[in-house]
Motif scaffolding. Structure first.
Motif, PDB file in Angstrom:
ATOM      1  N   PHE A 125       0.838  -1.195   0.000  1.00 31.25           N
ATOM      2  CA  PHE A 125       0.000   0.000   0.000  1.00 31.25           C
ATOM      3  C   PHE A 125       0.878   1.252   0.000  1.00 31.25           C
ATOM      4  O   PHE A 125       2.114   1.155   0.087  1.00 31.25           O
ATOM      5  CB  PHE A 125      -0.996  -0.018   1.168  1.00 31.25           C
ATOM      6  CG  PHE A 125      -0.404  -0.090   2.558  1.00 31.25           C
ATOM      7  CD1 PHE A 125      -0.152   1.050   3.297  1.00 31.25           C
ATOM      8  CD2 PHE A 125      -0.130  -1.326   3.155  1.00 31.25           C
ATOM      9  CE1 PHE A 125       0.364   0.987   4.586  1.00 31.25           C
ATOM     10  CE2 PHE A 125       0.393  -1.402   4.448  1.00 31.25           C
ATOM     11  CZ  PHE A 125       0.641  -0.251   5.161  1.00 31.25           C
ATOM     12  N   THR A 126       0.248   2.394  -0.161  1.00 34.69           N
ATOM     13  CA  THR A 126       0.993   3.654  -0.205  1.00 34.69           C
ATOM     14  C   THR A 126       0.381   4.627   0.790  1.00 34.69           C
ATOM     15  O   THR A 126      -0.842   4.792   0.821  1.00 34.69           O
ATOM     16  CB  THR A 126       0.930   4.271  -1.615  1.00 34.69           C
ATOM     17  OG1 THR A 126       1.408   3.301  -2.548  1.00 34.69           O
ATOM     18  CG2 THR A 126       1.792   5.521  -1.724  1.00 34.69           C
ATOM     19  N   VAL A 127       1.245   5.238   1.593  1.00 30.70           N
ATOM     20  CA  VAL A 127       0.775   6.262   2.525  1.00 30.70           C
ATOM     21  C   VAL A 127       1.070   7.634   1.930  1.00 30.70           C
ATOM     22  O   VAL A 127       2.208   7.898   1.510  1.00 30.70           O
ATOM     23  CB  VAL A 127       1.471   6.133   3.899  1.00 30.70           C
ATOM     24  CG1 VAL A 127       1.028   7.264   4.831  1.00 30.70           C
ATOM     25  CG2 VAL A 127       1.184   4.773   4.535  1.00 30.70           C
ATOM     26  N   PHE A 128       0.053   8.487   1.887  1.00 31.83           N
ATOM     27  CA  PHE A 128       0.248   9.887   1.541  1.00 31.83           C
ATOM     28  C   PHE A 128       0.094  10.707   2.800  1.00 31.83           C
ATOM     29  O   PHE A 128      -0.988  10.791   3.391  1.00 31.83           O
ATOM     30  CB  PHE A 128      -0.728  10.330   0.446  1.00 31.83           C
ATOM     31  CG  PHE A 128      -0.404   9.704  -0.870  1.00 31.83           C
ATOM     32  CD1 PHE A 128       0.697  10.137  -1.601  1.00 31.83           C
ATOM     33  CD2 PHE A 128      -1.153   8.648  -1.357  1.00 31.83           C
ATOM     34  CE1 PHE A 128       1.032   9.531  -2.808  1.00 31.83           C
ATOM     35  CE2 PHE A 128      -0.826   8.043  -2.564  1.00 31.83           C
ATOM     36  CZ  PHE A 128       0.277   8.488  -3.284  1.00 31.83           C
ATOM     37  N   ARG A 129       1.215  11.277   3.203  1.00 34.85           N
ATOM     38  CA  ARG A 129       1.292  12.075   4.414  1.00 34.85           C
ATOM     39  C   ARG A 129       1.293  13.547   4.011  1.00 34.85           C
ATOM     40  O   ARG A 129       2.149  13.964   3.212  1.00 34.85           O
ATOM     41  CB  ARG A 129       2.591  11.697   5.144  1.00 34.85           C
ATOM     42  CG  ARG A 129       3.063  12.671   6.177  1.00 34.85           C
ATOM     43  CD  ARG A 129       4.444  12.266   6.714  1.00 34.85           C
ATOM     44  NE  ARG A 129       4.892  13.261   7.672  1.00 34.85           N
ATOM     45  CZ  ARG A 129       6.117  13.337   8.191  1.00 34.85           C
ATOM     46  NH1 ARG A 129       7.039  12.452   7.834  1.00 34.85           N
ATOM     47  NH2 ARG A 129       6.429  14.275   9.037  1.00 34.85           N
ATOM     48  N   VAL A 235      -4.420   2.580  -0.377  1.00 35.56           N
ATOM     49  CA  VAL A 235      -3.929   3.956  -0.288  1.00 35.56           C
ATOM     50  C   VAL A 235      -4.423   4.523   1.045  1.00 35.56           C
ATOM     51  O   VAL A 235      -5.611   4.422   1.357  1.00 35.56           O
ATOM     52  CB  VAL A 235      -4.462   4.827  -1.446  1.00 35.56           C
ATOM     53  CG1 VAL A 235      -4.045   6.280  -1.267  1.00 35.56           C
ATOM     54  CG2 VAL A 235      -3.985   4.293  -2.790  1.00 35.56           C
ATOM     55  N   ILE A 236      -3.503   5.094   1.817  1.00 34.77           N
ATOM     56  CA  ILE A 236      -3.872   5.744   3.078  1.00 34.77           C
ATOM     57  C   ILE A 236      -3.490   7.216   2.960  1.00 34.77           C
ATOM     58  O   ILE A 236      -2.390   7.534   2.491  1.00 34.77           O
ATOM     59  CB  ILE A 236      -3.126   5.107   4.276  1.00 34.77           C
ATOM     60  CG1 ILE A 236      -3.565   3.651   4.477  1.00 34.77           C
ATOM     61  CG2 ILE A 236      -3.347   5.916   5.557  1.00 34.77           C
ATOM     62  CD1 ILE A 236      -2.772   2.882   5.543  1.00 34.77           C
ATOM     63  N   VAL A 237      -4.389   8.091   3.375  1.00 40.34           N
ATOM     64  CA  VAL A 237      -4.049   9.526   3.393  1.00 40.34           C
ATOM     65  C   VAL A 237      -4.301  10.046   4.805  1.00 40.34           C
ATOM     66  O   VAL A 237      -5.317   9.734   5.426  1.00 40.34           O
ATOM     67  CB  VAL A 237      -4.829  10.316   2.304  1.00 40.34           C
ATOM     68  CG1 VAL A 237      -6.335  10.235   2.479  1.00 40.34           C
ATOM     69  CG2 VAL A 237      -4.375  11.772   2.259  1.00 40.34           C
ATOM     70  N   THR A 238      -3.331  10.814   5.312  1.00 42.18           N
ATOM     71  CA  THR A 238      -3.457  11.303   6.682  1.00 42.18           C
ATOM     72  C   THR A 238      -2.607  12.554   6.883  1.00 42.18           C
ATOM     73  O   THR A 238      -1.950  13.018   5.959  1.00 42.18           O
ATOM     74  CB  THR A 238      -3.087  10.173   7.678  1.00 42.18           C
ATOM     75  OG1 THR A 238      -3.425  10.576   9.009  1.00 42.18           O
ATOM     76  CG2 THR A 238      -1.605   9.835   7.626  1.00 42.18           C
ATOM     77  N   ASN A 239      -2.638  13.079   8.099  1.00 46.04           N
ATOM     78  CA  ASN A 239      -1.943  14.351   8.325  1.00 46.04           C
ATOM     79  C   ASN A 239      -0.452  14.133   8.582  1.00 46.04           C
ATOM     80  O   ASN A 239       0.050  13.007   8.595  1.00 46.04           O
ATOM     81  CB  ASN A 239      -2.640  15.153   9.434  1.00 46.04           C
ATOM     82  CG  ASN A 239      -2.423  14.550  10.816  1.00 46.04           C
ATOM     83  OD1 ASN A 239      -1.469  13.840  11.070  1.00 46.04           O
ATOM     84  ND2 ASN A 239      -3.339  14.832  11.736  1.00 46.04           N
ATOM     85  N   ASN A 240       0.231  15.233   8.809  1.00 42.28           N
ATOM     86  CA  ASN A 240       1.689  15.227   8.878  1.00 42.28           C
ATOM     87  C   ASN A 240       2.211  14.342  10.016  1.00 42.28           C
ATOM     88  O   ASN A 240       3.042  13.445   9.805  1.00 42.28           O
ATOM     89  CB  ASN A 240       2.136  16.695   9.045  1.00 42.28           C
ATOM     90  CG  ASN A 240       3.521  16.955   8.486  1.00 42.28           C
ATOM     91  OD1 ASN A 240       4.313  16.038   8.321  1.00 42.28           O
ATOM     92  ND2 ASN A 240       3.828  18.211   8.206  1.00 42.28           N
ATOM     93  N   PHE A 242       0.527  12.084  12.044  1.00 44.33           N
ATOM     94  CA  PHE A 242       0.083  10.686  12.010  1.00 44.33           C
ATOM     95  C   PHE A 242       0.819   9.930  10.900  1.00 44.33           C
ATOM     96  O   PHE A 242       1.168   8.752  11.047  1.00 44.33           O
ATOM     97  CB  PHE A 242      -1.435  10.599  11.797  1.00 44.33           C
ATOM     98  CG  PHE A 242      -2.265  11.199  12.903  1.00 44.33           C
ATOM     99  CD1 PHE A 242      -1.728  11.463  14.156  1.00 44.33           C
ATOM    100  CD2 PHE A 242      -3.606  11.499  12.693  1.00 44.33           C
ATOM    101  CE1 PHE A 242      -2.507  12.016  15.172  1.00 44.33           C
ATOM    102  CE2 PHE A 242      -4.393  12.049  13.700  1.00 44.33           C
ATOM    103  CZ  PHE A 242      -3.840  12.314  14.942  1.00 44.33           C
ATOM    104  N   GLY A 243       1.044  10.613   9.782  1.00 46.53           N
ATOM    105  CA  GLY A 243       1.757   9.979   8.673  1.00 46.53           C
ATOM    106  C   GLY A 243       3.193   9.654   9.047  1.00 46.53           C
ATOM    107  O   GLY A 243       3.744   8.622   8.653  1.00 46.53           O
ATOM    108  N   ASP A 244       3.812  10.533   9.819  1.00 39.80           N
ATOM    109  CA  ASP A 244       5.171  10.272  10.290  1.00 39.80           C
ATOM    110  C   ASP A 244       5.188   8.989  11.113  1.00 39.80           C
ATOM    111  O   ASP A 244       6.020   8.098  10.904  1.00 39.80           O
ATOM    112  CB  ASP A 244       5.646  11.463  11.137  1.00 39.80           C
ATOM    113  CG  ASP A 244       7.041  11.239  11.694  1.00 39.80           C
ATOM    114  OD1 ASP A 244       7.916  10.806  10.921  1.00 39.80           O
ATOM    115  OD2 ASP A 244       7.246  11.482  12.901  1.00 39.80           O
TER     116      ASP A 244
END
Ligand code: NAD
Ligand code: IPM
Ligand code: MN
Length: 350
Positions: A125-129, A235-240, A242-244
């Protein structure tokens, strides 16, 4: 004209893994008959301690003049307030407006995963931070510092434009790659102002992508489901912040921090690529750091620059190294940083 790439090895193992990423870039250049115009910049803790300069006044403009930027890692115990990392790493993210932190999570071989019975198909999967807002903006302050009356405030900034563009990017990526699901993670049950904005924007954007299933977890539950059932994520999208945090967790699924790659991207503009890991001061100078996170970040850089075959050649060479166990000790091999990098560079040339 060959692409111009600013190379900032930085601190600790950053220098060692960057040397390997550069050698693999040279190898891919040889194989595809390309040249990369690499310009090394000395910005680091050493440079700061010698000169008092973290990044020169025209530093961000200098960086904007390149096609891409590659960074090893920044962080050194001799700079306890991390000032140089703030200026060089976070400063570049902010000043160049690199709002997409793209962090792929891919298990290359079952034996690298600490989760019982998980195969490569279960971890992909891909995380978008979000990379330019949140708690990283540095707005706040300390009042009566050092006393029992101290008040410390660190604001979290969420803007409609900032949330909208990262959420749209996640959906666009999903659509372009034929993915069927995008999951947004927030903490809107507790952060009822800032994350209500994430809820609103996510629903608005998702409505424009009817073929993509939009799901939501609170970030605490997301961390739990990542461990329990990583296969449900595309695909996961989250804030700065939480993404870290979740991308260090996700790095362990891939074999550890030494494996994880990232890109700090503003589509169409100069973007910056770096492994997810830091300078690991205890590992520095020992030729033991895993160079794969850095090498895979170089592949992501080439892919972003439109060199898909070159990127795929690097990814294939990394996969060969993992399958043949020609890797460093953190993932069960016997090689040093240099030898592991040499193996991948040789595999790229084949
Ligand atoms: P870290 O990522 O540097 O290391 C944590 C641990 O992960 C290491 O002790 C090691 O066990 C493992 N590890 C990391 N990279 C590895 C590699 N390539 N091969 C094998 N094992 C690896 O995190 P930290 O110890 O929290 O931070 C050290 C310094 O790096 C701090 O100053 C921190 O601020 C900085 N940092 C910088 C970046 C960056 O430049 N992008 C990222 C994270 C941390
Ligand atoms: C990362 C790092 C940085 C971050 C640190 C070094 C400030 O952990 O790139 O993941 O928190 O963004
Ligand atoms: Mn991090």
């Amino acid at each position: 004209m060959p692409p111009t790439i600013a190379v900032i090895p930085g601190d600790g193992i950053g220098k060692e893994v960057t040397a390997q990423a550069v050698s693999v870039l040279t190898a891919v250049g040889d194989r595809f008959g390309r040249r990369f115009d690499l310009v090394h910049l000395p910005w680091s803790a050493d440079h700061y301690l010698e000169t008092g300069v973290t990044i020169p006044p025209d530093g961000y403009d200098t960086l904007r003049g390149f096609d891409a930027i590659f960074i090893g890692a920044l962080g050194d115990p001799r700079v306890p307030d991390n000032r140089h990392a703030r200026d060089i790493l976070l400063g570049t993210r902010f000043e160049l407006d690199l709002y997409v932190n793209h962090r792929p999570v891919r298990l290359l071989d079952e034996r690298l995963c600490p989760l019982k019975g998980r195969q490569p198909r279960d971890v992909d999967f891909t995380v978008f931070r979000e990379n330019t807002e949140g708690v990283y903006v540095g707005i706040g302050g300390r009042f009566k510092a050092g006393t029992e009356d101290e008040i410390a405030i660190q604001e979290e900034v969420n803007t409609w434009k900032g949330v909208d563009r990262i959420v749209r990017h996640a959906f666009e990526f999903a659509r372009a790659r034929g993915k069927t699901k995008v999951c947004m993670a927030d903490k809107s049950n507790a952060m009822t102002h800032g994350h209500a904005l994430w809820q609103r924007v996510f629903k608005e954007v998702a409505a424009r992508y009817p073929r993509i299933e939009a799901t939501h977890y609170y970030i605490d539950a997301l961390a739990m489901y990542m461990v329990l059932d990583p296969g449900q994520f595309q695909v996961i999208v989250t804030n700065n912040l939480f993404g870290d945090i979740i991308t260090d967790l996700a790095a362990t699924f891939q074999g550890g921090l030494g494996m994880a790659a990232s890109g700090n991207i503003h589509p169409g503009r100069t973007s910056m690529f770096e492994p997810v890991h830091g300078s690991a001061p205890r590992f520095a100078g020992k030729n033991i750091a895993n160079p794969i996170g850095a090498i895979s970040s170089a592949a992501l850089m080439l892919e972003t620059l439109g060199m898909k075959d070159e990127a795929a050649a690097i990814d294939a060479a990394v996969l060969t190294a993992v399958r043949e166990n020609q890797v460093t000790a953190d993932i069960g091999g016997k090689l040093g940083t240099r030898e592991a990098g040499d193996y991948i560079a040789a595999a790229v040339r084949v």
